[in-house]
Scaffold this active site. Structure first.
Site, PDB file in Angstrom:
ATOM      1  N   GLU A  38     -14.001 -57.380  34.960  1.00 26.95           N
ATOM      2  CA  GLU A  38     -14.799 -56.248  35.418  1.00 26.95           C
ATOM      3  C   GLU A  38     -13.922 -55.516  36.446  1.00 26.95           C
ATOM      4  OE1 GLU A  38     -18.178 -57.369  37.867  1.00 26.95           O
ATOM      5  OE2 GLU A  38     -19.278 -55.580  37.261  1.00 26.95           O
ATOM      6  N   LYS A  75     -23.045 -52.052  31.722  1.00 29.11           N
ATOM      7  CA  LYS A  75     -23.747 -53.144  32.410  1.00 29.11           C
ATOM      8  C   LYS A  75     -25.247 -52.864  32.469  1.00 29.11           C
ATOM      9  CE  LYS A  75     -22.910 -55.761  36.667  1.00 29.11           C
ATOM     10  NZ  LYS A  75     -21.899 -55.863  37.750  1.00 29.11           N
ATOM     11  N   CYS A 112     -20.734 -59.371  34.064  1.00 29.61           N
ATOM     12  CA  CYS A 112     -20.962 -60.097  35.315  1.00 29.61           C
ATOM     13  C   CYS A 112     -22.428 -60.470  35.565  1.00 29.61           C
ATOM     14  CB  CYS A 112     -20.365 -59.292  36.474  1.00 29.61           C
ATOM     15  SG  CYS A 112     -20.016 -60.357  37.884  1.00 29.61           S
TER      16      CYS A 112
END
Ligand SMILES: NC(=O)CCC(=O)C(=O)O
Length: 259
Positions: free
Chosen positions: A45, A94, A135
């Site tokens: 990321e 995300k 993440c």
């Protein structure tokens, strides 16, 4: 026709402030991984920028016109690898933004500057279908479960956990996602920089469908390699057939009962 095995490389990149330097460094590492025989290469990321809401606007780009996509697409072509970070077979945004507040430890509010994606990403490769989460997305088991039920053989999570939540949850979450869904999980963090405002946990890792760690590292810059044998999916899924034993009649309503 899918191949039954491949080598994955997770590049735990040392990332600094200069975007072009980051991209050039990433390209060098991608080519190095390809020389070592990697077929699938993953970047962390925020590979073109330090992780921190104050840096995002300055390093952001349009896709696919931006410099990062251009450099990394060229690198992927030259290295003949499938690159996570490069584009443009699929684009994942995300879904769950990292907004947490652990008193005295860490407060982070991605939603101050970012808006979330709204769709699950799966993509076909010559090695089977795969899915991406970024993440904090790894904390949400539903995403990985939907991906597994859509036939994915691997979840890939570029991430950047920190010195508080990393030791607590990074390994636990990826092993849990692998065991829950009997698929491979790969995570890729930036290397730790103690001079940065956010200190990444590192420990990029690959986990097999039985939940065992098959490759990992500490916090310095490194490339983590793992040989993936997709036959293992069948073996694990036949031995403990949880995906056939699920009682969706009992839990139809996690979503409907959600408050
Ligand atoms: N970049 C992130 O989403 C960090 C997530 C994290 O550290 C966590 O504990 O979750």
């Amino acid at each position: 026709m899918s191949s039954n095995s491949f080598k994955i490389a997770c590049i735990q990149l040392a990332v600094g402030f200069n975007k072009r330097t980051n991209l050039d460094r990433a390209k060098g590492k991608i080519l190095e991984a390809a020389r070592e025989g990697a077929n699938v290469v993953v970047l962390p990321e925020c590979f073109n920028s330090p992780y921190g809401t104050q840096y995002f606007a300055e390093h952001a780009e349009s896709i696919p016109e931006g410099e990062s996509v251009t450099v990394l697409s060229e690198a992927a072509k030259e290295a003949k690898v499938l690159l996570v970070g490069g584009e443009l077979i699929a684009k994942h945004r995300k879904i769950h933004l990292f907004d947490i507040d652990i008193p005295g430890k860490i407060r982070f509010q991605e939603s101050d500057i970012l808006s979330p994606g709204n769709s699950l990403t799966t993509f076909d490769t010559g090695y089977g279908k795969m899915s991406i989460g970024i993440c904090y997305d790894m904390r949400f088991p539903e995403l990985a479960m939907i991906a597994a039920r859509k036939g994915c053989v691997m979840m890939i999570y570029p991430g950047a956990f920190n010195m508080t939540t990393g030791p607590l949850h990074w390994e636990l979450l990826q092993r849990a996602r692998a065991v829950d869904n009997q698929l491979f999980v790969a995570t890729c963090s930036p290397a730790r920089d103690m001079d940065a405002t956010y200190n990444a946990w590192g420990h990029s890792t690959v986990v097999d469908p039985s939940g065992q760690i098959i490759a990992t590292t500490e916090h310095e810059e490194a490339i983590v390699y793992a040989d993936i044998d997709l036959q293992q999916l069948q073996t694990v899924r036949q031995s403990i057939p949880v995906s056939m034993q699920r009682r969706f009649d009992m839990y139809v309503d996690v979503a409907a009962n959600a408050k």
